[in-house]
Write an enzyme that holds these catalytic residues in place. Structure first.
Site, short mmCIF file in Angstrom:
data_model
loop_
_atom_site.label_atom_id
_atom_site.label_comp_id
_atom_site.label_asym_id
_atom_site.label_seq_id
_atom_site.Cartn_x
_atom_site.Cartn_y
_atom_site.Cartn_z
N TYR A 73 49.02 -39.21 -14.08
CA TYR A 73 49.60 -40.54 -13.85
C TYR A 73 50.78 -40.84 -14.78
CZ TYR A 73 46.40 -41.63 -10.22
OH TYR A 73 45.77 -41.60 -9.01
N ARG A 76 53.70 -39.32 -13.16
CA ARG A 76 54.12 -40.11 -12.00
C ARG A 76 54.75 -41.43 -12.43
NH1 ARG A 76 49.47 -40.83 -8.12
NH2 ARG A 76 51.06 -41.82 -6.81
N HIS A 127 47.45 -50.46 -2.62
CA HIS A 127 46.85 -49.47 -3.54
C HIS A 127 47.23 -49.69 -4.99
CE1 HIS A 127 46.45 -46.55 0.11
NE2 HIS A 127 45.49 -47.44 0.08
N CYS A 135 41.75 -52.11 -18.71
CA CYS A 135 40.69 -51.55 -19.55
C CYS A 135 39.51 -51.11 -18.68
CB CYS A 135 40.22 -52.61 -20.56
SG CYS A 135 39.03 -51.96 -21.74
N CYS A 140 35.25 -55.91 -20.87
CA CYS A 140 36.62 -56.36 -21.19
C CYS A 140 37.40 -56.53 -19.89
CB CYS A 140 37.30 -55.29 -22.06
SG CYS A 140 38.98 -55.68 -22.52
N CYS A 182 42.54 -49.81 -25.14
CA CYS A 182 42.74 -51.24 -24.91
C CYS A 182 43.14 -51.97 -26.20
CB CYS A 182 41.44 -51.83 -24.37
SG CYS A 182 41.56 -53.58 -24.03
N CYS A 185 40.08 -55.05 -26.61
CA CYS A 185 38.73 -54.74 -27.14
C CYS A 185 38.78 -53.55 -28.09
CB CYS A 185 37.75 -54.50 -25.99
SG CYS A 185 38.06 -52.96 -25.09
C1 BV8 Z 1 37.75 -47.38 0.31
C2 BV8 Z 1 46.68 -44.90 -4.94
C3 BV8 Z 1 35.55 -48.13 0.31
C4 BV8 Z 1 46.41 -43.87 -6.00
C5 BV8 Z 1 45.77 -44.01 -2.87
C6 BV8 Z 1 37.35 -45.41 6.69
C7 BV8 Z 1 37.35 -46.71 6.19
C8 BV8 Z 1 37.40 -46.93 4.82
C9 BV8 Z 1 37.48 -45.85 3.92
C10 BV8 Z 1 37.51 -44.57 4.42
C11 BV8 Z 1 37.44 -44.35 5.79
N1 BV8 Z 1 37.47 -43.00 5.97
C12 BV8 Z 1 37.57 -42.39 4.78
C13 BV8 Z 1 37.56 -43.31 3.81
C14 BV8 Z 1 37.62 -43.02 2.38
C15 BV8 Z 1 39.04 -42.94 1.83
C16 BV8 Z 1 40.00 -42.23 2.72
O1 BV8 Z 1 40.77 -42.87 3.44
N2 BV8 Z 1 40.00 -40.92 2.65
C17 BV8 Z 1 40.95 -40.14 3.43
C18 BV8 Z 1 41.39 -38.93 2.63
C19 BV8 Z 1 40.28 -39.76 4.73
N3 BV8 Z 1 39.53 -44.27 1.55
C20 BV8 Z 1 39.25 -44.81 0.36
O2 BV8 Z 1 38.57 -44.27 -0.48
C21 BV8 Z 1 39.81 -46.19 0.09
N4 BV8 Z 1 38.77 -47.01 -0.44
O3 BV8 Z 1 37.68 -47.16 1.47
O4 BV8 Z 1 36.76 -47.97 -0.40
C22 BV8 Z 1 34.73 -49.00 -0.49
C23 BV8 Z 1 34.28 -50.18 0.08
C24 BV8 Z 1 33.49 -50.99 -0.65
C25 BV8 Z 1 33.14 -50.63 -1.98
C26 BV8 Z 1 33.61 -49.46 -2.53
C27 BV8 Z 1 34.42 -48.63 -1.78
C28 BV8 Z 1 40.88 -46.14 -0.99
C29 BV8 Z 1 42.07 -45.36 -0.50
C30 BV8 Z 1 43.22 -45.52 -1.51
C31 BV8 Z 1 43.40 -44.24 -2.30
N5 BV8 Z 1 44.57 -44.37 -3.18
N6 BV8 Z 1 46.84 -44.25 -3.64
C32 BV8 Z 1 47.60 -43.02 -6.25
O5 BV8 Z 1 48.66 -43.20 -5.64
O6 BV8 Z 1 47.48 -42.14 -7.14
S1 BV8 Z 1 46.04 -43.26 -1.37
C33 BV8 Z 1 47.27 -42.09 -1.66
O7 BV8 Z 1 47.15 -41.07 -0.70
C34 BV8 Z 1 48.63 -42.64 -1.46
O8 BV8 Z 1 48.77 -43.96 -1.87
C35 BV8 Z 1 48.81 -42.50 0.01
O9 BV8 Z 1 48.45 -43.68 0.66
C36 BV8 Z 1 47.82 -41.45 0.41
C37 BV8 Z 1 48.56 -40.29 1.02
O10 BV8 Z 1 48.97 -40.76 2.27
P1 BV8 Z 1 50.51 -40.86 2.68
O11 BV8 Z 1 51.12 -42.07 2.09
O12 BV8 Z 1 50.51 -40.71 4.13
O13 BV8 Z 1 51.23 -39.66 1.96
P2 BV8 Z 1 51.17 -38.12 2.30
O14 BV8 Z 1 51.76 -37.40 1.16
O15 BV8 Z 1 49.79 -37.77 2.77
O16 BV8 Z 1 52.13 -37.97 3.57
C38 BV8 Z 1 53.50 -38.25 3.42
C39 BV8 Z 1 54.00 -38.49 4.82
O17 BV8 Z 1 55.40 -38.79 4.76
C40 BV8 Z 1 53.87 -37.28 5.73
O18 BV8 Z 1 53.52 -37.71 7.02
C41 BV8 Z 1 55.28 -36.68 5.73
O19 BV8 Z 1 55.57 -36.02 6.94
C42 BV8 Z 1 56.12 -37.91 5.61
N7 BV8 Z 1 57.43 -37.73 4.96
C43 BV8 Z 1 57.73 -36.96 3.90
N8 BV8 Z 1 59.02 -37.14 3.56
C44 BV8 Z 1 59.54 -38.05 4.43
C45 BV8 Z 1 58.52 -38.44 5.33
N9 BV8 Z 1 58.72 -39.34 6.32
C46 BV8 Z 1 59.96 -39.87 6.43
N10 BV8 Z 1 60.98 -39.56 5.59
C47 BV8 Z 1 60.81 -38.66 4.60
N11 BV8 Z 1 61.83 -38.36 3.78
#
Ligand code: BV8
Length: 283
Positions: A73, A76, A127, A135, A140, A182, A185
């Protein structure tokens, strides 16, 4: 192929429809910031070639190896804070200024949309943000927004001799005591204020999006630079369609029959760099 009555790549039909659209939602992903030089999640290259970004963006990864996750991180943060908004960020911000019924739901945590001048009330960061730190101690409630320090501790200073794309360099083994703690705390380890996999999305952001959704029919959903694989964010595409929206996908890779976010078809498919395409189609 999608079931559409016009050429899905035709920009003129899109522009004509955009002109008559008021309520528009853009769902953005890592591809929006690719042209700003920020690695996408699937393409998170460099130092992270040996680690899957998705496996690092989890609470378990942080508990298991806070040093590795903080280096991920911190790198990033440094990349995001040094990057510049690209023409795609600027085009979305301009559309928001022009149309108060337009909202952007961003999955990105890089802060480039706010820096592009996107009106904050029309920008929903589902996100969290790399510039937020908080923290981890349950006793905290310390949280700091807009922290742009390039090195939260000396141990996390940018390694000048190593570009973040140096896949060979293994992550250092930074002792926990040298990771950010933190200031309130004093004992709690700090963490990035982003939503990890398995964590809930910020309730206040979700309710603001839901409020906007419930305000009436939606004419258009723009799906920009995202795989549409991460839920529940991806679900907004289908929700927009249920409210009557037409869908335009802007992506570097467009497969023949996009199943983004459970959407059986899209009305427009614009393949290429969104930093080139968005200024053209949103002008
Ligand atoms: C949750 C922050 C539940 C961190 C990120 C159904 C419903 C609910 C949840 C789920 C579900 N099914 C599965 C889940 C679980 C999970 C999930 O979705 N898993 C996936 C892998 C299947 N979801 C979760 O865990 C979410 N939480 O559901 O909690 C809950 C409920 C109650 C109590 C407790 C828990 C949380 C999800 C958030 C995760 N955090 N980001 C960080 O950034 O470090 S997500 C992270 O990955 C990014 O933010 C981003 O969103 C994601 C990757 O996706 P993309 O943005 O699409 O990026 P990627 O690299 O994959 O693709 C890039 C795209 O751009 C490509 O298509 C490429 O072709 C294109 N591209 C590239 N260059 C260009 C371009 N297009 C145009 N121009 C360009 N130049």
């Amino acid at each position: 192929m999608p079931f559409i009555e016009h050429d899905p790549t035709d920009m003129n039909s899109f522009k004509a429809y955009l002109k008559q659209s008021k309520r528009i939602l853009a769902l953005c992903g890592a591809g929006l910031s690719a042209s700003s030089g920020l690695a996408t999640f699937r393409g998170a290259g460099g130092l992270w070639k040996t680690h899957d970004a998705m496996s690092l963006a989890t609470p378990n990864a942080f508990v298991k190896d806070p040093s590795l996750v903080w280096q991920f991180y911190s790198a990033r943060r440094q990349a995001a804070f040094s990057a510049k908004p690209n023409p795609a960020h600027l085009a979305l911000a301009a559309l928001a200024v022009k149309n108060s019924d337009f909202i952007t739901v961003t999955q990105n945590v890089d802060g480039l949309s706010p820096r592009a001048g996107h009106p904050p009330l029309q920008l929903q960061p589902v996100h969290g943000s790399l510039s937020t730190i908080k923290c981890t101690s349950v006793f905290c409630n310390y949280i700091q927004y807009d922290n742009y320090d390039m090195a939260l501790t000396p141990a996390l200073a940018p390694a000048p001799e190593r570009s973040s794309n140096d896949a060979e360099a293994a992550p250092a083994n930074i002792p926990v005591s040298d990771l950010p703690h933190c200031p309130k705390c004093t004992t709690g380890l700090l963490r990035p204020g982003v939503v990890w996999f398995g964590e809930s999305l910020p309730a206040h952001v979700l309710s603001e999006i839901d409020e906007w959704m419930e305000d009436g029919p939606i004419e258009l959903c723009l799906v920009i630079g995202t795989t549409g694989m991460v839920w529940p964010a991806a679900g907004y595409i289908g929700q927009c369609k249920e409210k009557g929206a037409r869908v335009a996908i802007i992506n570097m890779e467009i497969d023949d029959d996009p199943m983004l976010g459970g959407v059986e078809y899209a009305d427009w498919l614009f393949k290429g760099d969104c930093a080139q395409i968005l200024p053209q189609i949103l002008e």
